[in-house]
Scaffold this motif. Structure first.
Motif, PDB file in Angstrom:
ATOM      1  N   UNK A 208      37.137  26.504  23.388  1.00  0.00           N
ATOM      2  CA  UNK A 208      38.336  26.029  24.815  1.00  0.00           C
ATOM      3  C   UNK A 208      37.455  26.036  26.564  1.00  0.00           C
ATOM      4  N   UNK A 209      38.299  24.929  27.049  1.00  0.00           N
ATOM      5  CA  UNK A 209      37.335  25.087  28.282  1.00  0.00           C
ATOM      6  C   UNK A 209      37.306  27.068  28.698  1.00  0.00           C
ATOM      7  N   UNK A 210      37.676  27.491  28.587  1.00  0.00           N
ATOM      8  CA  UNK A 210      37.437  28.746  29.496  1.00  0.00           C
ATOM      9  C   UNK A 210      37.612  29.996  28.879  1.00  0.00           C
ATOM     10  N   UNK A 211      37.026  30.909  27.962  1.00  0.00           N
ATOM     11  CA  UNK A 211      37.032  32.155  27.416  1.00  0.00           C
ATOM     12  C   UNK A 211      37.196  33.300  28.728  1.00  0.00           C
ATOM     13  N   UNK A 212      38.227  34.321  28.659  1.00  0.00           N
ATOM     14  CA  UNK A 212      37.757  34.958  29.435  1.00  0.00           C
ATOM     15  C   UNK A 212      38.018  36.584  28.801  1.00  0.00           C
ATOM     16  N   UNK A 213      37.252  37.297  29.286  1.00  0.00           N
ATOM     17  CA  UNK A 213      37.327  39.240  29.139  1.00  0.00           C
ATOM     18  C   UNK A 213      37.776  39.956  30.315  1.00  0.00           C
ATOM     19  N   UNK A 214      38.925  40.396  30.133  1.00  0.00           N
ATOM     20  CA  UNK A 214      39.785  40.841  31.414  1.00  0.00           C
ATOM     21  C   UNK A 214      39.461  42.422  31.305  1.00  0.00           C
ATOM     22  N   UNK A 215      38.893  42.685  32.386  1.00  0.00           N
ATOM     23  CA  UNK A 215      38.355  44.763  31.995  1.00  0.00           C
ATOM     24  C   UNK A 215      39.906  45.036  33.430  1.00  0.00           C
ATOM     25  N   UNK A 216      40.675  45.311  32.897  1.00  0.00           N
ATOM     26  CA  UNK A 216      41.284  46.305  33.622  1.00  0.00           C
ATOM     27  C   UNK A 216      42.444  44.938  34.779  1.00  0.00           C
ATOM     28  N   UNK A 217      43.350  45.924  35.965  1.00  0.00           N
ATOM     29  CA  UNK A 217      43.812  45.140  36.880  1.00  0.00           C
ATOM     30  C   UNK A 217      42.374  44.580  37.528  1.00  0.00           C
ATOM     31  N   UNK A 218      42.798  43.466  38.961  1.00  0.00           N
ATOM     32  CA  UNK A 218      41.740  42.797  39.815  1.00  0.00           C
ATOM     33  C   UNK A 218      41.960  44.335  40.184  1.00  0.00           C
ATOM     34  N   UNK A 219      40.108  43.856  40.956  1.00  0.00           N
ATOM     35  CA  UNK A 219      39.624  44.785  42.149  1.00  0.00           C
ATOM     36  C   UNK A 219      38.929  43.960  43.239  1.00  0.00           C
ATOM     37  N   UNK A 220      38.893  45.041  43.565  1.00  0.00           N
ATOM     38  CA  UNK A 220      37.703  45.147  44.536  1.00  0.00           C
ATOM     39  C   UNK A 220      37.073  46.466  45.427  1.00  0.00           C
ATOM     40  N   UNK A 221      36.072  46.175  45.683  1.00  0.00           N
ATOM     41  CA  UNK A 221      35.550  47.526  46.785  1.00  0.00           C
ATOM     42  C   UNK A 221      34.876  47.191  47.501  1.00  0.00           C
ATOM     43  N   UNK A 222      35.656  46.103  48.729  1.00  0.00           N
ATOM     44  CA  UNK A 222      34.434  45.398  49.328  1.00  0.00           C
ATOM     45  C   UNK A 222      34.440  45.976  50.742  1.00  0.00           C
ATOM     46  N   UNK A 223      36.121  46.900  50.948  1.00  0.00           N
ATOM     47  CA  UNK A 223      36.083  47.328  52.173  1.00  0.00           C
ATOM     48  C   UNK A 223      35.389  49.170  51.796  1.00  0.00           C
ATOM     49  N   UNK A 224      34.725  49.497  52.810  1.00  0.00           N
ATOM     50  CA  UNK A 224      33.827  50.099  52.442  1.00  0.00           C
ATOM     51  C   UNK A 224      33.630  50.814  50.985  1.00  0.00           C
ATOM     52  N   UNK A 225      33.778  49.908  50.385  1.00  0.00           N
ATOM     53  CA  UNK A 225      33.581  50.196  48.782  1.00  0.00           C
ATOM     54  C   UNK A 225      34.022  51.764  48.185  1.00  0.00           C
ATOM     55  N   UNK A 226      35.465  50.991  48.764  1.00  0.00           N
ATOM     56  CA  UNK A 226      37.233  52.241  48.127  1.00  0.00           C
ATOM     57  C   UNK A 226      37.947  51.138  46.986  1.00  0.00           C
ATOM     58  N   UNK A 227      37.848  51.508  46.271  1.00  0.00           N
ATOM     59  CA  UNK A 227      38.833  50.666  45.771  1.00  0.00           C
ATOM     60  C   UNK A 227      40.095  50.319  45.644  1.00  0.00           C
ATOM     61  N   UNK A 228      40.038  49.178  45.323  1.00  0.00           N
ATOM     62  CA  UNK A 228      41.371  48.952  45.971  1.00  0.00           C
ATOM     63  C   UNK A 228      41.938  47.597  44.333  1.00  0.00           C
ATOM     64  N   UNK A 229      43.219  47.911  43.550  1.00  0.00           N
ATOM     65  CA  UNK A 229      43.517  47.157  43.045  1.00  0.00           C
ATOM     66  C   UNK A 229      44.643  45.776  43.394  1.00  0.00           C
ATOM     67  N   UNK A 230      44.348  44.773  42.418  1.00  0.00           N
ATOM     68  CA  UNK A 230      45.176  43.547  43.093  1.00  0.00           C
ATOM     69  C   UNK A 230      43.989  43.014  44.048  1.00  0.00           C
ATOM     70  N   UNK A 231      42.686  42.579  44.648  1.00  0.00           N
ATOM     71  CA  UNK A 231      42.445  41.382  44.837  1.00  0.00           C
ATOM     72  C   UNK A 231      42.949  39.916  45.567  1.00  0.00           C
ATOM     73  N   UNK A 232      43.104  39.217  43.769  1.00  0.00           N
ATOM     74  CA  UNK A 232      43.267  37.757  43.808  1.00  0.00           C
ATOM     75  C   UNK A 232      43.917  38.123  42.324  1.00  0.00           C
ATOM     76  N   UNK A 233      43.756  38.826  41.665  1.00  0.00           N
ATOM     77  CA  UNK A 233      44.426  38.692  40.707  1.00  0.00           C
ATOM     78  C   UNK A 233      45.763  39.952  39.799  1.00  0.00           C
ATOM     79  N   UNK A 234      46.487  40.191  39.170  1.00  0.00           N
ATOM     80  CA  UNK A 234      47.194  40.568  38.856  1.00  0.00           C
ATOM     81  C   UNK A 234      46.803  41.789  39.420  1.00  0.00           C
ATOM     82  N   UNK A 235      47.977  42.586  39.855  1.00  0.00           N
ATOM     83  CA  UNK A 235      48.066  44.001  40.089  1.00  0.00           C
ATOM     84  C   UNK A 235      47.850  44.735  39.100  1.00  0.00           C
ATOM     85  N   UNK A 236      48.356  44.492  38.422  1.00  0.00           N
ATOM     86  CA  UNK A 236      48.805  45.137  37.703  1.00  0.00           C
ATOM     87  C   UNK A 236      48.446  44.917  35.956  1.00  0.00           C
ATOM     88  N   UNK A 237      47.761  45.127  34.873  1.00  0.00           N
ATOM     89  CA  UNK A 237      47.992  45.208  33.426  1.00  0.00           C
ATOM     90  C   UNK A 237      48.398  45.687  32.763  1.00  0.00           C
TER      91      UNK A 237
END
Lengths: 243, 479
Positions: A208-237
């Protein structure tokens, strides 16, 4: 781009690589003697492959199906995914329909798959199927949730394996705000390397043109390294374990 | 000064206009940053959670050190077989319908990408985080040609709005406070102020969704190129790379030639270790393998997929067997996170695309040892970087190797003269004894005289008190 330029760039780079590799580099400094002995035989003729070496040292994937299920559930919880158990697809359909009602979902996206169809059939809201005709990206963007099947779930890491060939393309599992994935208990594998072996053998010749391993809901720590869920992908899995 | 005060106030060196000024700019910026204790405290606090999470995740490995052996072996065997594996990757990727382009340098890479965009009649471009694109200054080239390009990774988006390059090649805006981000979004997006990182993230999320849907072309990097299957592997947490490669009709991925691994098995080792070493995670949220454009029977995905393979002096590093292992780097950023120099001088002081210890090793190869050897001194040689490296690159020794190579190619005459003088004195006992006696009496003078070389060194250090008598006379007295 004119082909000759690129061809000559390719030839130049490959020639530089061949020239550079005429002088061998020593194997890396390693902690274990076995690793040193392996490397000494040269990069092209490794007697023990890196994965074979690493397998006993990587995080545990569980031995028995019960251990693997427990590990998967535990890892998913740590990743802040929501896990539900259902005895069969009818049970899964009830769970998903209940969530959709409680949250007042207006539109849910899905793809044609024997595990997904009965779940979608039980929904009261509008649905959008992505894989029968060209779907409207804007319509998918406005969906509250996307429901997909998966190819495997990995106990070791809590990851879900999806592919563009079997799980409704590329966008369905990433664009809607919530991703609901149906996992049959017999799809649970112990380790990431088991899942990669499935990719290698299961898709041989028709990758398949894409194979993806999804490990939890989308997340980021870019602001002061504080974890926030739902950066661009799903907020909830939401993982529905069926079986 | 407030913690993490605006970097603008610190005159960040993005790139010295004249490369010969790189050293002086580094020294000036370092001096300024180390005095900003607020900034240092802010960066340390941001990294605090990383140490805890990394230790927790490393403890889940049954043996992290032995896993490092395997990871380093996987990269060593790939880099030393690049002549075989790179063409293998290309053949497999092309068989899946992808197109490969080769670029000897940054200029060629930019030209290739601009021609692809022209061919696609691109209007809107969305990008996910890609350090290789920073290395070739792609955004500036795109903007010069009139293309609008938006960085979708939250940290990169913030840096793009600030008009700054990434501060850290994994955590691009780790130096920016939330109130600065709130002001920035207020100015550019017209959003009301907030001090909630969650609300700030949601502002970026809402802003970006429209852009993914409307973009014609998505540009990404690649973390690994899998020779066995012809797939590129992209690691990310936010899902922005997934969206960038899902919705636009063309996908362009830029990758250094050294990113090749032999097979999928290597990823079973490297993907978890990249996540653990880089961000203290068990696995990064999305690890995605792309084999090419949309295949028959698939309902979405780009019509075309291109991979741009970039040399840009990587073959020069490959030609140095002593430092070839610096091509093993998987850009996890662990060496930055543990480096006492990085934590004190900050990311902008380096003036490089790749900051911290690994950046100090490779930048002299990428941009010239003569102008960038000063980075070899941006180290306490404590070896924390080497200990942290998941693929066992001998980072701190390579800093010494660069120093040695620089001394060989362009000797410092003053330093040489000093060594010769010392050798002349030390090999003549009578001169050594006399010199010592004079030195003991005049040691205090050294601090007063602004001597070349020594002056800079003494500016921040105290001299010990001179002993009353020489070691030899003390030794004789004891007997």
């Amino acid at each position: 781009m004119s082909p000759p330029a690129s061809t000559s760039a390719r030839d130049t780079i490959l020639a530089r690589i061949r020239e550079a590799l005429r002088v061998p580099a020593p194997p890396p400094h390693m902690a274990s003697q076995a690793a040193g002995a392996t490397a000494a035989s040269g990069p092209g003729s490794l007697t023990v492959l890196p994965l074979e070496m690493a397998r006993p040292w990587l995080p545990d994937g569980g031995e028995t199906p019960a251990e693997q299920l427990a590990l998967l559930t535990d890892n998913l919880a740590k990743l802040r995914a929501e896990v539900h158990r259902a005895a069969d697809l009818t049970g899964a359909a009830e769970i998903v329909a209940g969530i959709a009602r409680d949250r007042g979902w207006r539109r849910v996206a899905w793809h044609g798959h024997p595990a997904v169809e009965p779940v979608v059939a039980a929904l009261d809201c509008e649905t959008l199927r992505v894989d029968d005709n060209a779907f409207d990206k804007n319509a998918l963007e406005s969906c509250d949730a996307g429901i997909t099947a998966c190819d495997a779930a990995i106990a070791q890491t809590g990851s879900i394996l999806v592919s563009s060939g079997t799980c409704g393309g590329r966008a369905l599992s990433i664009l809607p705000h919530v991703h609901i994935v149906l996992v049959s208990l017999d799809q649970i594998v112990a380790t990431l390397s088991d899942a990669l072996e499935l990719v290698r053998t299961g898709y041989a010749g028709r990758m398949p043109s894409m194979v993806s391993f999804i490990t939890g809901p989308s997340r980021t720590g870019d602001i002061e390294r504080i974890l926030v869920l739902g950066a661009h992908g799903p907020k909830e899995l939401l993982v529905i374990l069926v079986g | 000064m407030k913690p993490g005060s605006p970097a603008a106030a610190l005159h960040p060196v993005h790139e010295a206009e004249d490369p010969h000024l790189a050293k002086q700019k580094f020294l000036d910026d370092a001096a300024e940053h180390v005095r900003d204790t607020g900034h240092r405290a802010f960066v340390r606090k941001a990294l605090g959670g990383y140490y805890t999470n990394r230790d927790t995740q490393q403890a889940r490995y049954r043996d992290w050190e032995q896993a490092r052996d395997a990871a380093s072996l996987a990269k060593w065997s790939a880099v030393n077989r690049l002549d075989e594996l790179l063409p293998k990757f290309v053949a497999a990727f092309e068989a899946n319908g992808g197109q490969v382009h080769w670029a000897r340098n940054a200029d060629e890479a930019r030209t290739i990408i601009l021609e692809l965009l022209r061919g696609a009649k691109a209007k809107a471009i969305i990008k996910s985080k890609c350090m290789t694109s920073e290395e070739i200054h792609l955004n500036a080239a795109l903007e010069d040609d009139g293309y609008g390009v938006v960085e979708s990774d939250l940290g990169e988006f913030i840096q793009q709005l600030r008009g700054e390059p990434p501060y850290h090649f994994v955590f691009p805006c780790m130096h920016v406070r939330r109130d600065e981000i709130s002001d920035l979004f207020g100015r550019h997006l017209g959003t009301p102020p907030t001090d909630s990182p969650e609300e700030l993230t949601m502002i970026a999320r809402r802003h970006m969704r429209r852009l993914y849907v409307d973009a014609d072309v998505g540009i990404t990097g690649a973390n690994f190129l899998v020779a066995e299957t012809g797939q590129i592997s992209i690691t990310e947490n936010e899902g922005n790379a997934r969206l960038t490669a899902a919705l636009p009709r063309m996908h362009i991925a830029i990758s250094g030639i050294e990113k090749v691994v032999a097979n999928l098995d290597d990823l079973a080792v490297l993907l978890p270790m990249l996540a653990t070493a880089g961000a203290g995670q068990p696995m990064t949220c999305y690890n995605t393998l792309y084999a090419g454009p949309r295949q028959p029977g698939e309902c979405d995905g780009p019509e075309e997929m291109h991979v741009v393979l970039l040399d840009n002096a990587r073959t020069a590093i490959l030609a140095d067997p002593e430092q070839r292992d610096s091509l093993h780097c998987i850009r996890c950023g662990a060496c930055l996170n543990v480096c006492p120099i990085f934590k004190n001088v900050g990311g902008f002081t380096y003036g490089t695309t790749y900051q911290g210890p690994i950046g100090s090793v490779i930048t002299p190869h990428l941009r010239g040892l003569a102008d960038w050897n000063h980075l070899s001194g941006a180290s306490s040689l404590c070896g924390a970087c080497t200990d942290a490296c998941p693929v066992r690159i001998d980072i701190h020794h390579h800093l010494l190797h660069n120093r040695r190579n620089a001394a060989k190619t362009a000797p410092n005459r003053l330093e040489r003269l000093g060594h010769k003088l010392f050798a002349a004195v030390a090999s003549r006992p009578w001169l050594f004894a006399t010199g010592g006696a004079v030195f003991r009496k005049t040691l205090w003078l050294l601090k007063k005289l602004r001597l070349p070389l020594l002056g800079d060194w003494l500016a921040t250090r105290d001299l010990p008190a001179a002993p009353a008598a020489s070691f030899r006379s003390q030794w004789r007295a004891r007997k």
